[in-house]
Design a protein around this motif. Structure first.
Motif, PDB file in Angstrom:
ATOM      1  N   ASP A  36      -4.207 -12.885   3.686  1.00  0.00           N
ATOM      2  CA  ASP A  36      -4.274 -11.463   3.381  1.00  0.00           C
ATOM      3  C   ASP A  36      -3.616 -10.652   4.497  1.00  0.00           C
ATOM      4  OD1 ASP A  36      -4.906  -8.986   2.487  1.00  0.00           O
ATOM      5  OD2 ASP A  36      -7.054  -9.122   2.944  1.00  0.00           O
ATOM      6  N   SER A  38      -2.920  -7.347   3.867  1.00  0.00           N
ATOM      7  CA  SER A  38      -2.990  -5.976   3.336  1.00  0.00           C
ATOM      8  C   SER A  38      -3.298  -4.937   4.412  1.00  0.00           C
ATOM      9  CB  SER A  38      -4.010  -5.900   2.203  1.00  0.00           C
ATOM     10  OG  SER A  38      -5.267  -6.324   2.659  1.00  0.00           O
ATOM     11  N   ALA A  39      -3.910  -5.350   5.513  1.00  0.00           N
ATOM     12  CA  ALA A  39      -4.297  -4.379   6.533  1.00  0.00           C
ATOM     13  C   ALA A  39      -3.119  -3.950   7.413  1.00  0.00           C
ATOM     14  CB  ALA A  39      -5.394  -4.975   7.420  1.00  0.00           C
ATOM     15  N   GLU A  41       0.859  -2.659   8.236  1.00  0.00           N
ATOM     16  CA  GLU A  41       2.026  -1.935   7.701  1.00  0.00           C
ATOM     17  C   GLU A  41       3.318  -2.501   8.259  1.00  0.00           C
ATOM     18  OE1 GLU A  41       1.597   2.259   8.452  1.00  0.00           O
ATOM     19  OE2 GLU A  41      -0.375   2.261   7.495  1.00  0.00           O
ATOM     20  N   ASP A  66       2.138 -11.250  -0.264  1.00  0.00           N
ATOM     21  CA  ASP A  66       2.672 -10.052  -0.905  1.00  0.00           C
ATOM     22  C   ASP A  66       3.121  -9.059   0.176  1.00  0.00           C
ATOM     23  OD1 ASP A  66       3.290  -7.861  -2.362  1.00  0.00           O
ATOM     24  OD2 ASP A  66       1.241  -7.441  -3.035  1.00  0.00           O
ATOM     25  N   SER A  68       5.014  -6.361  -0.411  1.00  0.00           N
ATOM     26  CA  SER A  68       5.439  -5.073  -0.980  1.00  0.00           C
ATOM     27  C   SER A  68       5.037  -3.926  -0.067  1.00  0.00           C
ATOM     28  CB  SER A  68       4.780  -4.826  -2.333  1.00  0.00           C
ATOM     29  OG  SER A  68       4.769  -6.000  -3.063  1.00  0.00           O
ATOM     30  N   LYS A  70       5.685  -3.371   2.953  1.00  0.00           N
ATOM     31  CA  LYS A  70       5.553  -3.659   4.391  1.00  0.00           C
ATOM     32  C   LYS A  70       6.909  -3.505   5.079  1.00  0.00           C
ATOM     33  CE  LYS A  70       1.393  -5.335   3.583  1.00  0.00           C
ATOM     34  NZ  LYS A  70       0.252  -4.448   3.791  1.00  0.00           N
TER      35      LYS A  70
END
Ligand SMILES: Cc1cc2nc3c(=O)[nH]c(=O)nc-3n(C[C@H](O)[C@H](O)[C@H](O)COP(=O)(O)O)c2cc1C
Length: 122
Positions: A36, A38-39, A41, A66, A68, A70
């Motif tokens: 993961d 997601s945290a 940028e 994923d 996207s 980033k």
């Protein structure tokens, strides 16, 4: 920081290690996976250049993530190839990411004298 460590360590002998790295391209199991991101940028991808691009373990670590939205920045060490094809390979793998073209390549033997160069780049 996540480190993509090979499940089976490379041989200490350089010529065997080179051969092993070639055999591992496209099939390089790693000890722990990264699931993961997601945290984050902005993601820094760091790798030695092996056979003209990132180490095969790095591909294993990032290929199913994923990316996207980033931003990705790439830094490598090498012994003459500079960045090789690493930036275009990261662009190909990390779909949806904005992979910056300002990647940094440091010669392995210059690593310990490159702290300020790396800090300025960051
Ligand atoms: C399997 C293997 C393949 C390599 N392939 C390349 C290459 O294609 N181009 C290059 O400039 N350096 C290559 N190198 C050198 C590494 O990039 C270099 O060892 C690494 O960046 C770390 O530097 P250091 O060994 O001085 O610590 C290779 C090294 C290994 C072990």
């Amino acid at each position: 920081m996540f480190k993509a460590e090979p499940l089976v360590p490379y041989a200490k002998d350089y010529s065997t290690c080179i051969k092993e790295a070639k055999e591992r391209i496209g099939n390089a199991p790693i000890k722990k996976t990264l699931e993961d991101i997601s945290a984050y940028e902005v993601i820094y991808i760091m790798s030695p250049i092996y056979w003209g691009t990132y180490a095969p373990e790095l591909e294993t670590a990032i290929k199913d993530l994923d990316f996207s939205g980033k931003t990705i920045r790439v830094i490598t060490t090498h012994e003459g190839s500079g960045l090789g094809s690493v930036v275009s390979d990261v662009k190909r793998l990390c779909k949806g990411a904005n992979v910056l073209d300002d990647a940094l390549a440091i010669r392995g033997s210059d690593v310990y004298s490159s702290k300020s160069k790396i800090e300025n780049w960051i």
